[in-house]
Design a protein around this motif. Sequence first.
Motif, PDB file in Angstrom:
ATOM      1  N   ALA A 535      42.742  46.147  43.673  1.00 27.97           N
ATOM      2  CA  ALA A 535      43.247  46.039  45.044  1.00 27.97           C
ATOM      3  C   ALA A 535      43.101  47.364  45.796  1.00 27.97           C
ATOM      4  CB  ALA A 535      44.714  45.597  45.027  1.00 27.97           C
ATOM      5  N   ARG A 560      44.656  36.652  43.602  1.00 28.74           N
ATOM      6  CA  ARG A 560      45.531  36.537  44.776  1.00 28.74           C
ATOM      7  C   ARG A 560      46.619  35.495  44.570  1.00 28.74           C
ATOM      8  NH1 ARG A 560      40.387  36.700  47.540  1.00 28.74           N
ATOM      9  NH2 ARG A 560      40.569  34.487  48.117  1.00 28.74           N
ATOM     10  N   VAL A 584      49.158  39.976  49.866  1.00 29.72           N
ATOM     11  CA  VAL A 584      47.783  40.075  49.381  1.00 29.72           C
ATOM     12  C   VAL A 584      46.872  39.287  50.305  1.00 29.72           C
ATOM     13  CG1 VAL A 584      46.220  39.672  47.443  1.00 29.72           C
ATOM     14  CG2 VAL A 584      48.604  40.273  47.007  1.00 29.72           C
TER      15      VAL A 584
END
Length: 638
Positions: A535, A560, A584
């Motif tokens: 991420a 996710r 996210v």
Amino acid sequence: MSYVVLARKYRSRNFEEMVGQDHVVRALTHALEQGRLHHAYLFTGTRGIGKTTVSRILAKCLNCTGPDGTGGITAKPCGVCSACREIDADRYIDYTELDAASNRGIDEARDLIERASYKPSVGRFKVFMIDEAHQLTKDAFNALLKTLEEPPEYLKFVLATTDPEKMLPTVLSRCLQFNLRPMAPQTVAEHLQNVLAKENVPVEPGALRLLSRAARGSMRDALSLTDQAIAYGGGQLEETAVRAMLGTVDRRHAQRLIEALAGRDGPALLAEAEGLRSQGLSAAGTLEEMARLLQQMAVEQAVPGALDPTDPDTDASRQLASSLAPDETQLLYSMVLQGRAELSLAPDEYAGLVMVLLRFLAFPAQGGGAARSPERPANAPAPASAALQARQAERARAVVPPPVPSVAPASPARPTVAAAARPAAAPTPASAPKAVPAAADEPPPWMDEAPFEGEAAALVSARAPAVHAATPTPTPTPTPPATAVIPQAATAVAPSTPVPEVRRTALGDRWADLVAALVAANAIAALARELAMQAELTLVEPADGGAERWCLRVERETLRAPTLAEKLQAALRAHTGLSIRIEVAAGTPGDSPARREAEAAAQRQREAEAIIHDDPLVQAMLAQFSTARIVPGSIRPA
């Protein structure tokens, strides 16, 4: 009177006649002599090794009354009383054999339980023998459990199965289990010899060996095959006739195939395979005989003299043991075993056989066999076969290149490679305390291909001491220095791994440090850790209630998942003490901990490749050998 087959005629009638199951006979004999009788027995093992026979002998031991009718439980049934004779004839009323393959349901189990409630009619015990017991249904087993665990004192259960893994654990725990083992070929051959002597059938030793091997540990199969062989041979057993009946491949074919493989003789190999086809011999049988021969070769290589000297096949195994190295023998053995399973997949079994054999030729020769004969000293080198010596000489003549006379000029602080790589014919200065012969810098005979992964570095480290130990040649009249021709691969530094582009940000620095701390503390694991590594932190802003909203950008959809974000969020709150809410979003991250690690790894790779390419010894080696190269991707940073 009708003919009785050998398997029935010579079925063991007592424990003394049992062959190859001494461990079972000993345990049952002692139990009978001491009166320590179990209520349920389980006999396991492959087909035809005596499970039913042991059951019948046990039933006779329990019900034998002796010749005078006054005997009791014994380990040596008389064989003449009514109980012994009727059990042998399979008509004793208190001995019941149930074939579970055709009587496997709960109705049969209930009928057996009902019959168990009645006392023996004529005998001392009722014996229920259930053959192939693993085929009983689960309901039938469950119905029998109570009776099997606590039967009446006059009832004994005997279960027999070829597959104990399919038996219920609750049944196994209620039985005294005996595993009958497959019999060795020597044991089978000895018993067949005794049977044929009683039948007055002439037999050749080779025919006995073939029959005992074909039985694969089953005495019943051995006697059945013997019956068939007697009929096939017209009342006698000859090796050629038995071999033809069984379809067994003569060992000489296997010997010639292994000799051709050891000598890397492709034409001879194909000719022998074609001969097998023309004679109609089995490809699977050929591989089986090769496996048997290779197994004996491996034994001779590992433990010289361990093979049976009375076996006529031992001489061939000992002779071939020196033609292959032990690792080659193991490799060929594995290929042969695997090849048998692949024959059914090939369009033609002989084509499959040829492919199995050619597969071994695809591997480079390793040199002579390492096996020692019993009379050779332990530290003596193993003799190579004539074919192997000729092959090595041919490789040496074809591969060794002429020495390279010129290299780059050496610096005063380091001896030149040319001093270590002089041709053997060049005179060595008298002042040199040590010199390296030219043969040390020539490629060995087995190097008929370019070096494989890691080989160049190994050669560099192996030659470095020799190069430094060489004494430089005294400089004669000054002449223009020779310029070495360096291959292009030695000068070009082409990175094998591109450096990924990382768009570094302040939030990226903060996120990378935080993820590193979480990983070091084992606060995140599995997919939650992968989410943090992949991420990019794009936004940190205040939220309602004094919390902070952190936005992460992740490319992979599987990362996710809301559950992963919740796990990462909990770990962040516990580590920082802040009220953090993770969100996210989909997208390609430009600055993530994973990309930073990839960037650092690629940079280390480039530096390692540059060090190897610029090393003077590597440069000299690339100049010395025209086939030398640095395999791309073979360099690994320390």
